[in-house]
Motif scaffolding. Structure first.
Motif, PDB file in Angstrom:
ATOM      1  N   ALA A 143       0.828  -1.207   0.000  1.00 16.16           N
ATOM      2  CA  ALA A 143       0.000   0.000   0.000  1.00 16.16           C
ATOM      3  C   ALA A 143       0.864   1.259   0.000  1.00 16.16           C
ATOM      4  CB  ALA A 143      -0.926  -0.011   1.215  1.00 16.16           C
ATOM      5  N   GLU A 144       1.974   1.233   0.738  1.00 16.03           N
ATOM      6  CA  GLU A 144       2.879   2.383   0.759  1.00 16.03           C
ATOM      7  C   GLU A 144       3.529   2.607  -0.597  1.00 16.03           C
ATOM      8  OE1 GLU A 144       6.804   3.942   3.281  1.00 16.03           O
ATOM      9  OE2 GLU A 144       5.839   2.022   3.747  1.00 16.03           O
ATOM     10  N   GLU A 145       3.928   1.544  -1.258  1.00 13.05           N
ATOM     11  CA  GLU A 145       4.527   1.679  -2.589  1.00 13.05           C
ATOM     12  C   GLU A 145       3.510   2.216  -3.597  1.00 13.05           C
ATOM     13  OE1 GLU A 145       6.158  -2.053  -3.676  1.00 13.05           O
ATOM     14  OE2 GLU A 145       7.881  -1.903  -2.302  1.00 13.05           O
ATOM     15  N   GLU A 146       2.269   1.787  -3.481  1.00 11.28           N
ATOM     16  CA  GLU A 146       1.234   2.291  -4.388  1.00 11.28           C
ATOM     17  C   GLU A 146       0.981   3.775  -4.159  1.00 11.28           C
ATOM     18  OE1 GLU A 146      -3.371   1.218  -5.709  1.00 11.28           O
ATOM     19  OE2 GLU A 146      -2.369   0.102  -4.111  1.00 11.28           O
ATOM     20  N   ASN A 147       0.971   4.214  -2.893  1.00  5.78           N
ATOM     21  CA  ASN A 147       0.788   5.633  -2.597  1.00  5.78           C
ATOM     22  C   ASN A 147       1.953   6.467  -3.127  1.00  5.78           C
ATOM     23  OD1 ASN A 147      -1.643   5.179  -1.272  1.00  5.78           O
ATOM     24  ND2 ASN A 147      -0.671   4.910   0.724  1.00  5.78           N
ATOM     25  N   ARG A 148       3.168   5.931  -3.004  1.00  5.26           N
ATOM     26  CA  ARG A 148       4.319   6.651  -3.545  1.00  5.26           C
ATOM     27  C   ARG A 148       4.218   6.802  -5.055  1.00  5.26           C
ATOM     28  NH1 ARG A 148       9.345   3.734  -0.324  1.00  5.26           N
ATOM     29  NH2 ARG A 148       8.935   4.646   1.744  1.00  5.26           N
ATOM     30  N   LEU A 149       3.756   5.764  -5.728  1.00  4.94           N
ATOM     31  CA  LEU A 149       3.607   5.839  -7.179  1.00  4.94           C
ATOM     32  C   LEU A 149       2.585   6.901  -7.558  1.00  4.94           C
ATOM     33  CD1 LEU A 149       4.087   4.794 -10.037  1.00  4.94           C
ATOM     34  CD2 LEU A 149       2.382   3.031  -9.609  1.00  4.94           C
ATOM     35  N   LEU A 150       1.476   6.969  -6.832  1.00  5.55           N
ATOM     36  CA  LEU A 150       0.457   7.983  -7.120  1.00  5.55           C
ATOM     37  C   LEU A 150       0.996   9.387  -6.889  1.00  5.55           C
ATOM     38  CD1 LEU A 150      -2.703   6.277  -5.558  1.00  5.55           C
ATOM     39  CD2 LEU A 150      -2.084   6.434  -7.975  1.00  5.55           C
ATOM     40  N   ILE A 151       1.785   9.566  -5.818  1.00  2.97           N
ATOM     41  CA  ILE A 151       2.344  10.889  -5.531  1.00  2.97           C
ATOM     42  C   ILE A 151       3.320  11.309  -6.622  1.00  2.97           C
ATOM     43  CG2 ILE A 151       3.837  12.155  -3.938  1.00  2.97           C
ATOM     44  CD1 ILE A 151       2.590  10.527  -1.672  1.00  2.97           C
ATOM     45  N   VAL A 152       4.166  10.393  -7.050  1.00  2.86           N
ATOM     46  CA  VAL A 152       5.149  10.721  -8.094  1.00  2.86           C
ATOM     47  C   VAL A 152       4.449  11.031  -9.408  1.00  2.86           C
ATOM     48  CG1 VAL A 152       7.028   9.768  -9.463  1.00  2.86           C
ATOM     49  CG2 VAL A 152       7.009   9.438  -6.998  1.00  2.86           C
ATOM     50  N   GLN A 153       3.434  10.254  -9.758  1.00  2.66           N
ATOM     51  CA  GLN A 153       2.693  10.522 -10.986  1.00  2.66           C
ATOM     52  C   GLN A 153       1.993  11.867 -10.928  1.00  2.66           C
ATOM     53  OE1 GLN A 153       0.152   7.108 -11.418  1.00  2.66           O
ATOM     54  NE2 GLN A 153       1.675   5.948 -12.565  1.00  2.66           N
ATOM     55  N   ASP A 154       1.416  12.211  -9.772  1.00  2.00           N
ATOM     56  CA  ASP A 154       0.748  13.503  -9.626  1.00  2.00           C
ATOM     57  C   ASP A 154       1.747  14.644  -9.752  1.00  2.00           C
ATOM     58  OD1 ASP A 154      -1.690  15.081  -8.854  1.00  2.00           O
ATOM     59  OD2 ASP A 154      -0.384  15.623  -7.185  1.00  2.00           O
ATOM     60  N   ALA A 155       2.932  14.479  -9.160  1.00  2.00           N
ATOM     61  CA  ALA A 155       3.959  15.516  -9.272  1.00  2.00           C
ATOM     62  C   ALA A 155       4.441  15.678 -10.704  1.00  2.00           C
ATOM     63  CB  ALA A 155       5.134  15.178  -8.356  1.00  2.00           C
ATOM     64  N   SER A 156       4.556  14.565 -11.423  1.00  2.00           N
ATOM     65  CA  SER A 156       5.004  14.652 -12.818  1.00  2.00           C
ATOM     66  C   SER A 156       3.954  15.338 -13.685  1.00  2.00           C
ATOM     67  CB  SER A 156       5.297  13.252 -13.350  1.00  2.00           C
ATOM     68  OG  SER A 156       4.112  12.473 -13.393  1.00  2.00           O
ATOM     69  N   GLU A 157       2.678  15.084 -13.405  1.00  2.00           N
ATOM     70  CA  GLU A 157       1.624  15.752 -14.164  1.00  2.00           C
ATOM     71  C   GLU A 157       1.614  17.248 -13.894  1.00  2.00           C
ATOM     72  OE1 GLU A 157      -1.919  13.759 -13.106  1.00  2.00           O
ATOM     73  OE2 GLU A 157      -1.461  11.923 -14.239  1.00  2.00           O
ATOM     74  N   ARG A 158       1.842  17.639 -12.647  1.00  2.00           N
ATOM     75  CA  ARG A 158       1.892  19.071 -12.339  1.00  2.00           C
ATOM     76  C   ARG A 158       3.102  19.729 -12.990  1.00  2.00           C
ATOM     77  NH1 ARG A 158       0.326  19.523  -5.885  1.00  2.00           N
ATOM     78  NH2 ARG A 158      -1.792  18.658  -6.068  1.00  2.00           N
ATOM     79  N   ALA A 159       4.230  19.029 -12.983  1.00  2.00           N
ATOM     80  CA  ALA A 159       5.419  19.604 -13.610  1.00  2.00           C
ATOM     81  C   ALA A 159       5.243  19.733 -15.111  1.00  2.00           C
ATOM     82  CB  ALA A 159       6.642  18.726 -13.298  1.00  2.00           C
ATOM     83  N   ALA A 160       4.464  18.831 -15.711  1.00  2.00           N
ATOM     84  CA  ALA A 160       4.255  18.904 -17.154  1.00  2.00           C
ATOM     85  C   ALA A 160       3.396  20.105 -17.545  1.00  2.00           C
ATOM     86  CB  ALA A 160       3.601  17.624 -17.651  1.00  2.00           C
ATOM     87  N   LEU A 161       2.586  20.636 -16.616  1.00  2.00           N
ATOM     88  CA  LEU A 161       1.752  21.794 -16.914  1.00  2.00           C
ATOM     89  C   LEU A 161       2.559  23.088 -16.997  1.00  2.00           C
ATOM     90  CD1 LEU A 161      -1.309  21.035 -14.602  1.00  2.00           C
ATOM     91  CD2 LEU A 161      -1.113  20.658 -17.062  1.00  2.00           C
TER      92      LEU A 161
END
Length: 234
Positions: free
Chosen positions: A180-198
């Motif tokens: 569950a912790e690894e899945e949350n980390r993946l979601l956080i990293v993906q969200d950060a990458s999407e924000r950086a892409a904007l």
């Protein structure tokens, strides 16, 4: 006129804070984000996490260890063939160890099917196997005559009971929380990458320019002097 400097100061403060937040978002390194995403996706492509694989290995160890103890017990009590026929063909609940071996096979099949094949992320399967194992072993120890058959009357039930509860602890406190912790980390990293892409790639700190506070204060003083000159002339 007295409210003008305060308004300008508030506007400058707001613009500086917004520029700082934009710089913080833009400071995220896309290369590092993509590397993290690829590492997490690589773990997903493997099909099973490392901690879950360790759990499945321990379940296999449970079956092999109980089987080894049962084979040793067969040899000690008069040879494998004679004792095997006595415990399997002429099965007696009160004196046979064959059901403890079948209990280990039951745990192995259910847990491997649930957590290796189906890859469940819930504790109901381990709860089922542990509850069945505990209830069966307690009933067998109370009702059977295993204690009169030597050391294996103590060893096999105790070992089976301990292994079942170790599997429960390992899954509930290691496997499921870590995944569950690894899945949350993946979601956080993906969200950060999407924000950086904007944020457009051409933006830089040099494009966000705000006049120094000292210059802003001097401009306000000049405006006050210009507004006071007509009054002095009058």
């Amino acid at each position: 006129m007295s409210h003008l400097p305060e308004d300008m100061e508030n506007a400058l403060t707001g613009s500086q804070s917004s520029h700082a937040s934009l710089r913080n978002v833009h400071s995220i390194n896309p290369t590092q984000l993509m590397a993290r995403i690829e590492s997490y996706e690589g773990r997903e492509k493997k099909g099973i996490s490392d901690v879950r694989r360790t759990f499945c290995l321990f379940v296999t160890f449970d079956l092999l260890f109980v089987t080894l103890l049962w084979i040793i017990e067969l040899n000690v009590n008069g040879g494998i063939e004679n004792t095997l026929e006595k415990e399997v063909v002429q099965y007696d609940y009160y004196s046979s160890y064959f059901d403890i071996f079948l209990l280990a096979v039951f745990r192995f099949k259910v847990l491997i099917l649930a957590y290796a094949v189906c890859r469940l992320r819930h504790w109901w399967a381990i709860a089922l196997t542990t509850a069945v194992t505990s209830a069966f072993l307690l009933a067998k120890v109370i009702l059977s005559k295993l204690f009169s058959q030597g050391a294996f009357g103590y060893v096999l039930p105790i070992i089976s009971f301990i292994l079942a509860w170790i599997e429960t602890w390992f899954l509930d406190f290691k496997v499921l929380p870590q995944e569950a912790e690894e899945e949350n980390r993946l979601l956080i990293v993906q969200d950060a990458s999407e924000r950086a892409a904007l944020i457009p790639g051409g933006l830089s700190d040099g494009q966000f320019y705000s006049p120094p506070e000292s210059e802003a204060g001097s401009e306000d003083a000049e405006e006050k002097q210009d507004s006071e000159k007509p009054l002095l002339e009058l």
